[in-house]
Write a protein that holds these residues in place. Sequence first.
Motif, PDB file in Angstrom:
ATOM      1  N   ALA A 192       0.475  -1.318  -0.024  1.00 27.29           N
ATOM      2  CA  ALA A 192      -0.258  -0.354  -0.081  1.00 27.29           C
ATOM      3  C   ALA A 192       0.851   1.367  -0.396  1.00 27.29           C
ATOM      4  N   ALA A 193       2.098   1.365   0.409  1.00 29.02           N
ATOM      5  CA  ALA A 193       2.568   2.526   0.933  1.00 29.02           C
ATOM      6  C   ALA A 193       3.419   2.409  -0.434  1.00 29.02           C
ATOM      7  N   ILE A 194       3.654   1.604  -1.308  1.00 31.09           N
ATOM      8  CA  ILE A 194       4.711   1.859  -2.227  1.00 31.09           C
ATOM      9  C   ILE A 194       3.943   1.945  -3.229  1.00 31.09           C
ATOM     10  N   ILE A 195       2.767   1.703  -3.848  1.00 30.80           N
ATOM     11  CA  ILE A 195       1.800   2.351  -4.434  1.00 30.80           C
ATOM     12  C   ILE A 195       0.861   3.714  -4.260  1.00 30.80           C
ATOM     13  N   VAL A 196       1.353   4.530  -2.660  1.00 33.81           N
ATOM     14  CA  VAL A 196       0.559   5.923  -2.836  1.00 33.81           C
ATOM     15  C   VAL A 196       2.324   6.374  -3.103  1.00 33.81           C
ATOM     16  N   LEU A 197       3.203   6.073  -2.672  1.00 28.10           N
ATOM     17  CA  LEU A 197       4.669   6.858  -2.705  1.00 28.10           C
ATOM     18  C   LEU A 197       4.897   7.129  -5.160  1.00 28.10           C
ATOM     19  N   ALA A 198       4.489   5.404  -5.443  1.00 29.53           N
ATOM     20  CA  ALA A 198       3.858   6.295  -6.554  1.00 29.53           C
ATOM     21  C   ALA A 198       3.580   7.033  -7.181  1.00 29.53           C
ATOM     22  N   ALA A 199       2.095   7.020  -7.143  1.00 29.93           N
ATOM     23  CA  ALA A 199       1.210   8.305  -7.242  1.00 29.93           C
ATOM     24  C   ALA A 199       1.180   9.347  -6.692  1.00 29.93           C
ATOM     25  N   VAL A 200       1.504   9.497  -5.829  1.00 30.40           N
ATOM     26  CA  VAL A 200       2.015  10.722  -4.880  1.00 30.40           C
ATOM     27  C   VAL A 200       3.438  11.833  -5.926  1.00 30.40           C
ATOM     28  N   LEU A 201       4.129  10.507  -6.216  1.00 33.44           N
ATOM     29  CA  LEU A 201       4.885  11.438  -6.842  1.00 33.44           C
ATOM     30  C   LEU A 201       4.666  11.967  -8.759  1.00 33.44           C
ATOM     31  N   GLN A 202       4.013  10.998  -9.123  1.00 37.53           N
ATOM     32  CA  GLN A 202       3.506  10.964 -10.694  1.00 37.53           C
ATOM     33  C   GLN A 202       3.298  12.368 -10.397  1.00 37.53           C
ATOM     34  N   SER A 203       2.245  12.396  -9.532  1.00 32.96           N
ATOM     35  CA  SER A 203       0.993  13.568  -8.976  1.00 32.96           C
ATOM     36  C   SER A 203       1.945  15.096  -9.457  1.00 32.96           C
ATOM     37  N   LEU A 204       2.714  14.750  -8.588  1.00 27.71           N
ATOM     38  CA  LEU A 204       3.496  16.096  -8.938  1.00 27.71           C
ATOM     39  C   LEU A 204       4.567  16.771  -9.714  1.00 27.71           C
ATOM     40  N   VAL A 205       4.915  15.359 -10.489  1.00 28.31           N
ATOM     41  CA  VAL A 205       4.934  16.361 -12.443  1.00 28.31           C
ATOM     42  C   VAL A 205       4.187  16.386 -12.825  1.00 28.31           C
ATOM     43  N   ARG A 206       2.870  15.503 -12.598  1.00 27.82           N
ATOM     44  CA  ARG A 206       1.800  15.671 -13.547  1.00 27.82           C
ATOM     45  C   ARG A 206       1.462  17.727 -12.702  1.00 27.82           C
ATOM     46  N   ARG A 207       1.683  18.439 -12.116  1.00 25.05           N
ATOM     47  CA  ARG A 207       0.947  19.727 -11.663  1.00 25.05           C
ATOM     48  C   ARG A 207       2.217  20.522 -12.279  1.00 25.05           C
ATOM     49  N   ARG A 208       3.353  19.681 -12.376  1.00 23.00           N
ATOM     50  CA  ARG A 208       4.537  20.509 -12.436  1.00 23.00           C
ATOM     51  C   ARG A 208       4.580  20.820 -14.803  1.00 23.00           C
ATOM     52  N   GLU A 209       4.251  19.678 -15.087  1.00 29.53           N
ATOM     53  CA  GLU A 209       4.495  19.996 -16.115  1.00 29.53           C
ATOM     54  C   GLU A 209       2.795  20.901 -16.881  1.00 29.53           C
ATOM     55  N   GLY A 210       2.133  21.009 -15.683  1.00 26.07           N
ATOM     56  CA  GLY A 210       0.472  21.976 -16.500  1.00 26.07           C
ATOM     57  C   GLY A 210      -0.323  21.181 -16.744  1.00 26.07           C
ATOM     58  N   LEU A 211      -0.566  19.084 -16.462  1.00 29.91           N
ATOM     59  CA  LEU A 211      -1.123  18.593 -17.189  1.00 29.91           C
ATOM     60  C   LEU A 211      -2.545  18.452 -15.780  1.00 29.91           C
ATOM     61  N   GLY A 212      -2.237  19.653 -15.158  1.00 31.70           N
ATOM     62  CA  GLY A 212      -3.131  19.439 -14.231  1.00 31.70           C
ATOM     63  C   GLY A 212      -3.416  18.515 -13.389  1.00 31.70           C
ATOM     64  N   ARG A 213      -4.126  18.272 -12.432  1.00 29.16           N
ATOM     65  CA  ARG A 213      -4.435  16.919 -10.997  1.00 29.16           C
ATOM     66  C   ARG A 213      -3.632  15.964 -11.266  1.00 29.16           C
TER      67      ARG A 213
END
Lengths: 349, 505
Positions: free
Chosen positions: A328-349
């Motif tokens: 569970a912890a690993i899935i959340v970590l992976a998803a959080v990392l992706q979300s941070l990158v998406r925000r930086r790239e201006g792709l929204g949430r």
Amino acid sequence: MSEQKISAASGPVAAAPVHRDPLALVVRFQSLIGLVVVAIGGIIFSPRRHGEILFLNPDNIANIVRAVSETGIIAIGMTFVIITAGIDLSVGAVLGLSSVVTASMMISGGFGLIPTILAVLVMGIVFGVIQGTISSRFRLEPFIVTLAGLQAARGLALVVSGNQYINISYGDGPGLAPPVFAVLGERLFDNTVPVATIVFIVFAAIATIVLNTTRFGRYVFAVGGNERAARISGVPVSMVKISVYAITGFAAALAGIVHAGQFNFGSANDGMGYELTAIAAVVIGGTSLFGGAGSMVGTVAGTIMLGALANILQLNNITPAMQLLATAAIIVLAAVLQSLVRRREGLGR
Amino acid sequence: MSAPLLSVTGAVKRFGGVQALRGVDFDLKPGEIHALLGENGAGKSTLMNLLSGVYAPDEGTIQIDGKPVRFNNPREAQAAGIATIFQELDLVPTLDVAANLFLGRELMRPGGFLDVPAMRSEARKRLEAIELAIDPASMVANLSIGQRQVVAIVKALSYASRVLIMDEPTAALTVGEVERLFDIMRKLAASGVGIVYISHRLEEVPQIADRVTVMRDGRVAGVTEPHAPQAELVRLLVGRPLDELYPERAREAGKTLLSLRNASFRLAHESAGWQPPTGISLDVKAGEIVGLAGIMGAGRTELLSALYGTGLTGRWEGDVAVDGRPVKLDSIKAARDAGIAFVTDDRRGSGLMLRMAVGLNLVMSVIRRISPFGLMSARRQADAVKQSFGQFDIRPKNPDIAVGALSGGNQQKVVLAKEILGNPRLLLLDEPTRGVDVGAKGEIYTRLRQLAAQGLGILVASSEMPELIGLCDRIVVLRQGRNVAEFIGGVDEHTVLDAANGREA
């Protein structure tokens, strides 16, 4: 895995700003990095016997890659679906159905090996095509359609099996499976590499080529990245969507055959929850649930990483409950990392 | 006398209860650049979508070379040689530029494999042909809006064989880019391609068009030649002289409600295509309507959303004060506590719950007030809804139907009425009349002016220059996130445009 090889192999993903943002770089290779971290952790925390690191014991390694081969095959198919921003919840049930049909065709039906395998694979494809067509034709969420498909496949499996294990016995003659089928449970190359793993890796290699170097693969990215733009550009969107569910159906059927061969029976209740493990592997592999971006290499690494993690926890006699929490912890970590990158790239949430 | 290449006769298109086209005739000759003008909501986009195969007309015919055709999808229109430049959103953000240019017509190597190097080098050639330095391997998500627009243009140019439809292609371009685009259009027209050029920049028309069709309220208001006086075009566009549409201005302004002094919005992360407010100084006083002008990408929307806390993560630097008191304005809650309300430019996406009833949408901003102890009070809700219907002529006069079924103008009135219910002291409006018919526009302007007269301060961003000029007491021009000029309402449109484009007046 060299940098150059990645960029040559994968058109769309290689275009990501690999060098611009260190975080994006981490996410791009998060599953490979995770795999390395887990492997190092495995070596450090592995129990030892007579100085030998048990985690690195060839039998143990073979065990890890054999254990993940079925969910790995499913995750490969799932990667296509998730890149189109879809989901397929039916795969675990289709695996169960396929194992039952494989066993009963050979044992009760008296069919040969080749006809059986072909029939089961076609069945998987047809199952996927039906789900894809219903979803596309009636504009239904794939989530709901494949949830129904899950129930349907389990139901069919129970009907075919009569809710009994169908044991596969080997030999010549009626009611027996050809002995060569048992090879799926064995290892090749001096008893080192499990055959199930070879199936997984070959399937992964073909899928990588299809996703990254063919027109179809490009359309998969386009449909998930911006469906309207794809449609306007003349991409056959419905065909692409139906095809990715055909691929997951095929993958689940293939996994079901491997399952029957490894365990020498067909069971309607097997493969339960495999869909979730596969989705986890895909997400850890860096494929976005929003669609449009993803990597097959990542899925393979994510699959093996989850297997290696479970293995090291088992070697240390850590309870299954703790294994679930770690996953569970690993899935959340992976998803959080992706979300941070998406925000930086201006792709929204 | 060349026969029409493309003609539309009696086209009618309805969306639910809304009639977007009410019998439109339109034709295009080979080699002609035909400008299609109209206010937002006039039906230009619907007509464009019929021509490009996105919709089929409910009535009427489309003919190519005198033969009736019926397009069931964009691909069929493309096969007939009709290419359309849609807005930048019709690119795939997660694919690179070359992949987007060749989407649906990829170059292949033998064996069914994509020929990525060939596509990249061909893409580079096409971009260089219009002297654009965009790396074909860069992902579209990392391009600015202007660059995306150019990629969309290059994409359409690559398969326009007979007809090219361009929907406001210059909206996000710099002056130099516009000139290059016009050169390319003239070359294409000289080779026999017919071009439909949709714009609402009147000053571009004489530069580029051979003929002008003006649409209004789903009909053709008139066909004229491009050198017709601007006053004539405006009359056709709005259906009445400009000054009648806008209410009288305020006589005097009250105390300062919002005050920015050298205020900048520091983003937590840089973001391509999001122009943060940079060293802005401006005031909005009670009773005043202040306009924000600027080209696309100048930072109008960004300023409003940063003030309201709905933009990207970041914090204000410099002096930001509401009512003379310094405020942080780093969240929606902070903005609302300071008496600020915001009306988004995307009412369908972020302004309304489309499937919910009009009444429920209206009270969304005052849920707390109408639900003592957390229980929704039917009586208080009915009172609030009654107040909104009294303020705005929302039609149909029924708070129980889904707001998505209303026309654009009525939806916009609902969004406005919703925020007014919250009794804000400062109202931030982003494109308050986008996709709104002229009648509703006039009503919205009148209401805004009345609200201002009651002491509300209004800061309005708009891409429609006549709207800013007609409605606002003052117009602040933004460029690259800074306030670069300020004018009194009623100023000449060219003066504002020059300032917005960075040209000396």
